[in-house]
Write a protein that holds these residues in place. Structure first.
Motif, short mmCIF file in Angstrom:
data_model
loop_
_atom_site.label_atom_id
_atom_site.label_comp_id
_atom_site.label_asym_id
_atom_site.label_seq_id
_atom_site.Cartn_x
_atom_site.Cartn_y
_atom_site.Cartn_z
N THR A 1 0.90 -1.29 -0.01
CA THR A 1 0.08 -0.02 0.07
C THR A 1 0.74 1.23 0.16
N GLN A 2 1.96 1.35 0.61
CA GLN A 2 2.78 2.37 0.90
C GLN A 2 3.50 2.76 -0.46
N ILE A 3 4.05 1.27 -1.12
CA ILE A 3 4.71 1.69 -2.50
C ILE A 3 3.69 2.25 -3.56
N SER A 4 2.45 1.61 -3.54
CA SER A 4 1.39 2.19 -4.41
C SER A 4 0.98 3.74 -4.15
N LYS A 5 1.07 4.24 -2.90
CA LYS A 5 0.73 5.30 -2.82
C LYS A 5 1.78 6.22 -3.26
N TRP A 6 2.95 6.04 -3.03
CA TRP A 6 4.14 6.93 -3.31
C TRP A 6 4.23 6.89 -4.76
N ALA A 7 3.96 5.76 -5.58
CA ALA A 7 3.90 5.65 -7.03
C ALA A 7 3.01 6.65 -7.71
N LEU A 8 1.68 6.51 -7.37
CA LEU A 8 0.65 7.26 -7.80
C LEU A 8 0.93 8.67 -7.33
N ALA A 9 1.46 9.13 -6.36
CA ALA A 9 1.81 10.66 -6.17
C ALA A 9 2.75 11.03 -7.02
N ASN B 1 8.16 -0.14 7.13
CA ASN B 1 7.90 0.96 6.40
C ASN B 1 9.11 0.86 5.16
N LEU B 2 8.99 2.07 4.34
CA LEU B 2 9.75 2.23 3.16
C LEU B 2 11.02 2.14 3.39
N ARG B 3 11.66 2.63 4.75
CA ARG B 3 13.03 2.69 5.11
C ARG B 3 13.41 2.02 6.42
N THR B 4 12.52 1.51 7.15
CA THR B 4 12.80 1.26 8.57
C THR B 4 11.81 0.17 9.13
N THR B 5 12.26 -0.78 9.95
CA THR B 5 11.39 -1.60 10.51
C THR B 5 11.12 -1.33 12.11
N LEU B 6 9.85 -1.06 12.24
CA LEU B 6 9.54 -0.58 13.73
C LEU B 6 9.35 -1.44 14.68
N MET B 7 10.15 -1.53 15.80
CA MET B 7 9.70 -2.71 16.87
C MET B 7 9.76 -1.96 18.07
N ARG B 8 9.01 -2.42 18.99
CA ARG B 8 8.75 -1.96 20.19
C ARG B 8 9.26 -3.13 21.34
#
Length: 274
Positions: free
Chosen positions: A62-70, A143-150
């Motif tokens: 979803t993130q990739i598609s949003k940036w590609a359309l933008a 995410n596109l650049r990072t992996t979020l860990m808690r």
């Protein structure tokens, strides 16, 4: 001198008025394009989440598609403004552009490509407990650049995707169960034997609901024997879906309860170790 400045300002004003309609159209198209990109990515996200069992991959696509359309909307706006040559350069001179951009933004490109590989390779899912180097925690998002860990103490760590891809990654919860162990020192007394202590430990563990007793039954190994004491290593399998509660807290509880069982049977337990 004043006349020349006035002529220059008038010329710039006339050019601005000439470009203004195109600028307004470009801004409207850009706004519409960004709105459409957001709507389409939302619809795509809903469809992917319904059809995919892996929300991590769905979110990443979803993130990739949003940036590609933008990006498409931005290129259309440039084309309306008359920057056809710029758009052609961006699309046509891909080799040189890719080299320059790749050199200038090497880390960003590396982390993005690592994120693509992680999304499709899927070494972890959302809420899995993983370890990368010395970092241990639950996976929150890719995410596109990072992996979020808690982490277990509530800290959020943004780990670069390239680091997650290159470094050894341990997934504690992927298979649903995990073996754990602890060491205890037992004083045998006059009549006690290591086998007697082991039987007491295993008999008790088989009564604990959280401990697996079918194909992965608990067992005890003798690691060291002295004149009156023995070191016994206790192994058991627990549910790792919630790593902190299913493994760590269970292990802490069993250490104390096994000690109480042995003391109740006449043994002494001077030492416990994880």
């Amino acid at each position: 001198m004043t006349t020349d400045v006035t002529h220059v300002l008038i010329a710039y004003w006339e050019r601005f008025l000439f470009v203004l309609p195109k600028l307004l159209i470009a801004l409207v198209l850009l706004a519409v394009g960004l709105f459409v990109a957001g709507r389409l990515s939302t619809l795509l996200s809903h469809r992917l989440h319904r059809r995919s069992a892996d929300p991590l991959l769905a979110d990443f696509l979803t993130q990739i598609s949003k940036w590609a359309l933008a990006l498409i909307a931005f290129l259309i706006a440039l084309n309306v403004l008359g920057f056809t040559g710029v758009v052609g350069s961006l699309l046509g001179a891909a080799g040189v552009s890719a080299f320059i951009v790749g050199f200038a933004f090497k880390d960003i490109a590396e982390n993005f490509l690592a994120g693509v590989i992680l999304a499709f390779n899927r070494p972890f899912h959302i809420d899995d407990t993983v370890q990368v180097n010395d970092l241990v925690g639950h996976v929150v998002a890719l995410n596109l650049r990072t992996t979020l860990m808690r982490t277990f103490d509530g800290k959020h760590i943004f780990v670069p995707n390239s680091m997650v891809l290159k470094q050894p990654l341990t997934n504690y919860t992927r298979d649903g169960d995990l073996r754990s162990d602890f060491l205890l020192t037992v004083e045998l007394g006059a009549d006690g034997t290591p086998d007697d202590a082991s039987r007491i430990i295993i008999s008790y563990l088989q009564t604990v609901l959280e401990v697996q007793t079918d194909a992965k039954s608990p067992y005890v190994n003798l690691e060291k024997a002295a004149a009156t004491t023995v070191d016994l290593r206790v192994y058991f399998w627990g549910d790792s879906e919630d790593y902190r509660r299913g493994v760590l807290q269970l292990k802490s509880r069993l250490m104390q309860e096994v000690k109480q069982e042995l003391v109740g049977a006449g043994f002494s337990v001077p030492a416990l170790a994880g």
